[in-house]
Scaffold this motif. Structure first.
Motif, mmCIF file in Angstrom:
data_model
loop_
_atom_site.group_PDB
_atom_site.id
_atom_site.type_symbol
_atom_site.label_atom_id
_atom_site.label_comp_id
_atom_site.label_asym_id
_atom_site.label_seq_id
_atom_site.Cartn_x
_atom_site.Cartn_y
_atom_site.Cartn_z
ATOM 1 N N PHE A 1 49.605 -49.562 -18.475
ATOM 2 C CA PHE A 1 50.203 -48.955 -17.276
ATOM 3 C C PHE A 1 50.880 -47.631 -17.633
ATOM 4 N N ALA A 2 51.559 -47.596 -18.782
ATOM 5 C CA ALA A 2 52.270 -46.386 -19.186
ATOM 6 C C ALA A 2 51.296 -45.269 -19.577
ATOM 7 N N ALA A 3 50.205 -45.638 -20.230
ATOM 8 C CA ALA A 3 49.268 -44.639 -20.750
ATOM 9 C C ALA A 3 48.343 -44.087 -19.676
ATOM 10 N N THR A 4 48.081 -44.887 -18.635
ATOM 11 C CA THR A 4 47.138 -44.469 -17.584
ATOM 12 C C THR A 4 47.773 -44.609 -16.215
ATOM 13 N N PRO A 5 48.759 -43.775 -15.902
ATOM 14 C CA PRO A 5 49.432 -43.888 -14.601
ATOM 15 C C PRO A 5 48.476 -43.615 -13.445
ATOM 16 N N VAL A 6 48.692 -44.346 -12.358
ATOM 17 C CA VAL A 6 47.872 -44.199 -11.160
ATOM 18 C C VAL A 6 48.809 -43.872 -9.996
ATOM 19 N N ASP A 7 48.460 -42.882 -9.220
ATOM 20 C CA ASP A 7 49.308 -42.480 -8.091
ATOM 21 C C ASP A 7 48.861 -43.195 -6.821
ATOM 22 N N LYS A 8 49.706 -44.074 -6.347
ATOM 23 C CA LYS A 8 49.453 -44.786 -5.097
ATOM 24 C C LYS A 8 50.709 -44.690 -4.229
ATOM 25 N N PRO A 9 50.619 -45.020 -2.936
ATOM 26 C CA PRO A 9 51.756 -44.829 -2.035
ATOM 27 C C PRO A 9 53.005 -45.630 -2.407
ATOM 28 N N VAL A 10 52.826 -46.802 -3.014
ATOM 29 C CA VAL A 10 53.957 -47.654 -3.381
ATOM 30 C C VAL A 10 54.072 -47.693 -4.908
ATOM 31 N N LEU B 1 51.118 -60.036 -14.771
ATOM 32 C CA LEU B 1 51.203 -58.592 -15.005
ATOM 33 C C LEU B 1 49.890 -57.901 -14.650
ATOM 34 N N GLY B 2 48.787 -58.514 -15.026
ATOM 35 C CA GLY B 2 47.489 -57.917 -14.740
ATOM 36 C C GLY B 2 47.253 -57.710 -13.253
ATOM 37 N N GLU B 3 47.796 -58.612 -12.439
ATOM 38 C CA GLU B 3 47.620 -58.507 -10.987
ATOM 39 C C GLU B 3 48.212 -57.221 -10.434
ATOM 40 N N LEU B 4 49.274 -56.712 -11.068
ATOM 41 C CA LEU B 4 49.908 -55.499 -10.555
ATOM 42 C C LEU B 4 48.960 -54.305 -10.642
ATOM 43 N N GLY B 5 48.069 -54.310 -11.619
ATOM 44 C CA GLY B 5 47.129 -53.209 -11.770
ATOM 45 C C GLY B 5 45.978 -53.253 -10.788
ATOM 46 N N GLU B 6 45.896 -54.314 -9.966
ATOM 47 C CA GLU B 6 44.783 -54.482 -9.034
ATOM 48 C C GLU B 6 45.205 -54.332 -7.570
ATOM 49 N N LEU B 7 46.466 -53.978 -7.337
ATOM 50 C CA LEU B 7 46.950 -53.863 -5.963
ATOM 51 C C LEU B 7 46.359 -52.629 -5.286
ATOM 52 N N ARG B 8 46.090 -52.724 -3.994
ATOM 53 C CA ARG B 8 45.393 -51.649 -3.277
ATOM 54 C C ARG B 8 46.256 -50.417 -3.066
ATOM 55 N N ARG B 9 47.500 -50.623 -2.646
ATOM 56 C CA ARG B 9 48.310 -49.454 -2.293
ATOM 57 C C ARG B 9 49.487 -49.233 -3.245
ATOM 58 N N ALA B 10 49.626 -50.107 -4.260
ATOM 59 C CA ALA B 10 50.774 -50.032 -5.160
ATOM 60 C C ALA B 10 50.320 -49.953 -6.603
ATOM 61 N N ALA B 11 51.104 -49.250 -7.421
ATOM 62 C CA ALA B 11 50.783 -49.113 -8.836
ATOM 63 C C ALA B 11 52.052 -49.245 -9.666
ATOM 64 N N PRO B 12 51.955 -49.912 -10.833
ATOM 65 C CA PRO B 12 53.116 -50.021 -11.719
ATOM 66 C C PRO B 12 53.398 -48.699 -12.430
ATOM 67 N N VAL B 13 54.687 -48.452 -12.655
ATOM 68 C CA VAL B 13 55.119 -47.242 -13.345
ATOM 69 C C VAL B 13 55.957 -47.663 -14.544
ATOM 70 N N VAL B 14 55.497 -47.316 -15.754
ATOM 71 C CA VAL B 14 56.180 -47.693 -16.993
ATOM 72 C C VAL B 14 56.336 -46.460 -17.863
ATOM 73 N N GLU B 15 57.517 -46.281 -18.439
ATOM 74 C CA GLU B 15 57.770 -45.141 -19.318
ATOM 75 C C GLU B 15 57.341 -45.476 -20.743
ATOM 76 N N ILE B 16 56.503 -44.623 -21.323
ATOM 77 C CA ILE B 16 56.015 -44.868 -22.680
ATOM 78 C C ILE B 16 57.156 -44.829 -23.696
ATOM 79 N N GLY B 17 58.207 -44.084 -23.381
ATOM 80 C CA GLY B 17 59.335 -43.991 -24.300
ATOM 81 C C GLY B 17 60.157 -45.257 -24.414
ATOM 82 N N ASP B 18 59.924 -46.242 -23.536
ATOM 83 C CA ASP B 18 60.677 -47.506 -23.596
ATOM 84 C C ASP B 18 60.144 -48.459 -24.664
ATOM 85 N N PHE B 19 58.980 -48.157 -25.224
ATOM 86 C CA PHE B 19 58.338 -49.081 -26.163
ATOM 87 C C PHE B 19 58.779 -48.808 -27.605
ATOM 88 N N PRO B 20 58.855 -49.871 -28.398
ATOM 89 C CA PRO B 20 58.987 -49.675 -29.843
ATOM 90 C C PRO B 20 57.644 -49.209 -30.403
#
Length: 432
Positions: free
Chosen positions: A247-256, A206-225
């Motif tokens: 990822f949900a609290a600090t969204p990053v805008d990347k092309p993917v 999971l941590g690797e997804l936050g380090e990708l150059r052109r891609a960023a994970p998108v998670v909705e905060i409302g999905d969490f308990p």
């Protein structure tokens, strides 16, 4: 002398061979039989190409393979070149270590449309498995759907999202690297029928997804308990959920965008002659944690769908099979007198690579318990005579070392090797 045949040269097979050495000492001969000319199974064709450190475990298997009483017998297909019944006549014990290399079927309408593939096929394609060289997945985009919430789903999403430069140091095969270079996928949707607390994803992946150059994970905060509920999770799971919350609290805008679509169950795949969209039903968890459909549906556009919902062990003629579990029927590893199963072939696709080590030692102990007296079986010489009579082109471990050398020599700059992706090129490389 005890003669043992192990079918499958992946982690379960080599750990079993190592365990038999320690159990019987010099009084054992182990033949590790594989249908491919190259050993190590999942390490070669299942582990993500950008996770090279995990592949280092193959050095341990190589040390076992180079001992005098363990032998690699490659390019031999059980059921075609030799049967289970014949092996049981030749060996004191036969151990099924075939893993679970087949995809669990995605049983929804439209699952047979072009553009829909299982993870075994897709991972095999970018890892150079000969069975999947010609897969040619549609990468023109703009959307891809990955069904599943485990590490394999993360591997698939990460490979789709990476830049060419991010594959430096990996052993992704050339045909996949070239195809991904021209990919136009900008949205990768991970569908999970349950929520963040039910994922089977480890923190590292999971941590690797936050380090990708052109891609960023998108998670909705409302999905969490409520965050206080995280305290009830196991430590590793809690750390994984912490990544998702970040990822949900600090969204990053990347092309993917890699979108985590939780509480989402695919119910159909639609398209005119090829996949164009996945129909998804929103779910909710009941008191037992099961995901139930709400009746609310929506469409997710996709030109590629990769199903990462689990694996099955292919049946072998003459071996009892548990169709529901997708593995060989066995009683704690015992299948029939003289026939055993180990690893995923025994327990189904669960656990890590290291889980296979205690499994192999447990099977070696059972073999020792079951054997008594001297069988007089021929073992290795008997198999050699049978395969020679049938004209089978057997690949030895020394042959594999020549293939290995040739792959390393063919590597592109920065890569540890360029894998040969057909059996024919593997066999030809023995002459190098």
């Amino acid at each position: 002398m005890r003669h043992i045949a192990v079918i499958g040269s992946g982690p379960a097979g080599y750990y079993t061979a190592e365990a038999c050495q320690k159990q019987f000492g010099d009084a054992v001969r182990v033949d590790i039989i594989d249908r491919l000319p190259v050993p190590f199974g999942l390490i070669r064709t299942g582990v993500a190409p950008d996770h090279q450190s995990i592949k280092n475990v193959s050095r341990r298997y190589e040390a076992v393979a180079l001992t005098d009483n363990v032998r690699f017998v490659g390019n031999v297909t059980v059921g075609k070149d030799v049967t289970i019944a014949e092996l049981m006549q030749l060996y004191d014990a036969v151990v099924l270590a075939t893993g679970a290399p087949s995809d669990r079927p995605l049983d929804i309408p439209g699952a047979d449309l072009p553009g829909v593939t299982g993870s075994a096929a897709f991972v095999g394609w970018y890892n150079g498995h000969p069975d999947f060289t010609d897969l040619d997945p549609p990468l023109a985009g703009p959307g891809a759907v990955v069904i599943g919430n485990g590490n394999v789903a993360l591997d698939v999403a990460r490979v789709l999202a990476k830049t060419q430069g991010e594959f430096a140091g990996s052993d992704i095969v050339g045909h996949a690297l070239d195809a991904l270079k021209g990919a136009r996928i900008d949205t990768i949707t991970l569908l999970g029928r349950r929520g963040p607390h039910q994922i089977n994803m480890t923190p590292k992946e999971l941590g690797e997804l936050g380090e990708l150059r052109r891609a960023a994970p998108v998670v909705e905060i409302g999905d969490f308990p409520p965050e206080i509920d995280d305290a009830m999770l196991e430590p590793g799971q809690r750390k994984s959920v912490a990544y998702l919350r970040t990822f949900a609290a600090t969204p990053v805008d990347k092309p993917v965008h890699i979108i985590f679509d939780f509480f989402a169950r695919p119910v159909a795949i639609e398209g005119d002659g090829r996949v164009e969209r996945v129909i998804v039903e929103r779910t909710q968890l009941d008191a037992r944690g099961a995901a139930n459909g709400t009746g609310e549906t929506y469409a997710v556009p996709a030109s590629l769908v990769v199903s990462c919902i689990g694996y099955r062990t292919p049946p072998i003629a003459g071996v009892p099979y548990d169709d529901r579990a997708g593995r060989f029927a066995n009683d704690d590893g015992r299948v029939l007198p003289g026939l055993y199963a180990v690893g995923w072939a025994r327990r189904g696709p669960t656990g890590t690579i290291g889980t296979n080590r205690p499994d192999g030692f447990a099977i070696a102990e059972k073999i020792a318990e079951d054997l008594s007296g001297t069988s007089g079986k021929s073992g290795r010489p008997g198999l050699d005579a049978l395969l020679e009579a049938r004209g089978t082109d057997v690949v030895t471990f020394r042959d594999w070392q020549k293939i290995d050398t040739a792959e390393i020599a063919a590597a592109r700059s920065g890569s540890p090797r360029e894998k040969f992706v057909t059996v024919e090129t593997m066999l030809d490389a023995r002459g190098v």
